[in-house]
Write an enzyme that holds these catalytic residues in place. Structure first.
Site, PDB file in Angstrom:
ATOM      1  N   ARG A 100       0.559   1.851 -15.484  1.00 28.96           N
ATOM      2  CA  ARG A 100       2.167   1.603 -15.921  1.00 28.96           C
ATOM      3  C   ARG A 100       3.055   2.653 -15.320  1.00 28.96           C
ATOM      4  O   ARG A 100       4.097   2.244 -15.003  1.00 28.96           O
ATOM      5  CB  ARG A 100       2.089   1.607 -17.283  1.00 28.96           C
ATOM      6  CG  ARG A 100       1.535   0.326 -17.971  1.00 28.96           C
ATOM      7  CD  ARG A 100       2.275  -1.155 -17.590  1.00 28.96           C
ATOM      8  NE  ARG A 100       1.376  -2.037 -18.118  1.00 28.96           N
ATOM      9  CZ  ARG A 100       1.481  -3.531 -17.490  1.00 28.96           C
ATOM     10  NH1 ARG A 100       2.410  -3.477 -16.656  1.00 28.96           N
ATOM     11  NH2 ARG A 100       1.219  -4.382 -18.172  1.00 28.96           N
ATOM     12  N   GLU A 113       3.550   1.501 -11.987  1.00 39.68           N
ATOM     13  CA  GLU A 113       4.115   0.330 -11.886  1.00 39.68           C
ATOM     14  C   GLU A 113       5.842   0.865 -12.087  1.00 39.68           C
ATOM     15  O   GLU A 113       6.709   0.335 -11.571  1.00 39.68           O
ATOM     16  CB  GLU A 113       3.887  -0.591 -12.975  1.00 39.68           C
ATOM     17  CG  GLU A 113       4.567  -1.816 -12.533  1.00 39.68           C
ATOM     18  CD  GLU A 113       4.105  -2.824 -14.054  1.00 39.68           C
ATOM     19  OE1 GLU A 113       3.848  -3.777 -13.544  1.00 39.68           O
ATOM     20  OE2 GLU A 113       4.048  -2.122 -15.181  1.00 39.68           O
ATOM     21  N   SER A 149      10.905  17.133  -3.111  1.00 42.23           N
ATOM     22  CA  SER A 149       9.580  17.702  -2.892  1.00 42.23           C
ATOM     23  C   SER A 149       8.553  17.435  -4.113  1.00 42.23           C
ATOM     24  O   SER A 149       8.994  17.236  -5.559  1.00 42.23           O
ATOM     25  CB  SER A 149       9.675  19.210  -2.819  1.00 42.23           C
ATOM     26  OG  SER A 149       8.285  19.858  -2.487  1.00 42.23           O
TER      27      SER A 149
END
Length: 202
Positions: A130, A133, A156
């Site tokens: 998740r 995602e 970075s």
């Protein structure tokens, strides 16, 4: 095993044929701890991580408590236990004091440059998936905002701070707060006269 971290592979690929058997004998005779230092493969890393997490569990300390004692972000402190970050010598003494179950040999291993890696199967774990995602779903928006606010470049992940915390929502629910604080790295214009190592020209 046959791979870049295996002495057999090194001997057969990078040494003269006559030298290979000699190195193979040395590898076979070396005790496990010595082979671990030389090879540092995934099995050795997994074993190290298992010992570190067991020592942490035995200490009764949370990752937040350990991070506070070490004056580190909780993201970095936790990564130390997964051998995904290098333990600095000055911090090693503090870590030994708060997690006394970590052996001297493992403290030494934690201070070597780690082989940062992850098992792709980790994306099957719902929490990790998740989070991944969310970054993918908001990826274009994140890029647009970074470009708008900072210019053409990236964040970075080395000069970087990760902190994971919680807050309480308006309905009393617990909410997760993940803060990623990375240095902005601009893409450079590749001016030929500033290139200190130009490629050869036939």
């Amino acid at each position: 095993r046959n791979g870049p971290g295996d002495l057999t592979w090194l001997s057969s690929t990078h040494l003269p044929r006559k030298s290979a058997p000699c190195l193979l004998v040395m590898a076979a005779a070396a005790p496990p701890a010595k082979r671990s230092r030389l090879c540092g493969g995934p099995d050795e890393k997994a074993a190290l991580v298992g010992r570190l997490l067991a020592a942490k569990e035995a200490s009764g300390k949370t990752f937040d408590e350990i991070a506070k004692a070490l004056d580190l972000t909780n993201g970095f402190a936790t990564n130390l236990f997964f051998n995904q970050a290098q333990l600095k010598p000055a911090t090693a003494t503090k870590l030994k004091a708060i997690v006394p179950g970590i052996s001297s040999e493992d403290l030494e291993a934690m201070q070597r440059c780690p082989m940062r890696s992850y098992d792709p199967a980790i994306l099957q774990e719902p929490n990790v998936y998740r989070t991944h995602e969310a970054v993918m779903h908001y990826g274009e928006a994140i890029k647009a905002l970074v470009n708008e606010q900072c210019g053409d470049g990236i964040m970075s992940a080395i000069d970087f701070f990760l902190d994971v915390g919680t807050t309480t929502g308006k309905k009393g629910e617990k909410r997760v707060v993940i803060t990623m604080n990375g240095k902005f790295l601009p893409h450079v214009e590749q001016v030929a006269s500033e290139n200190t190592a130009p490629g050869p020209r036939d």
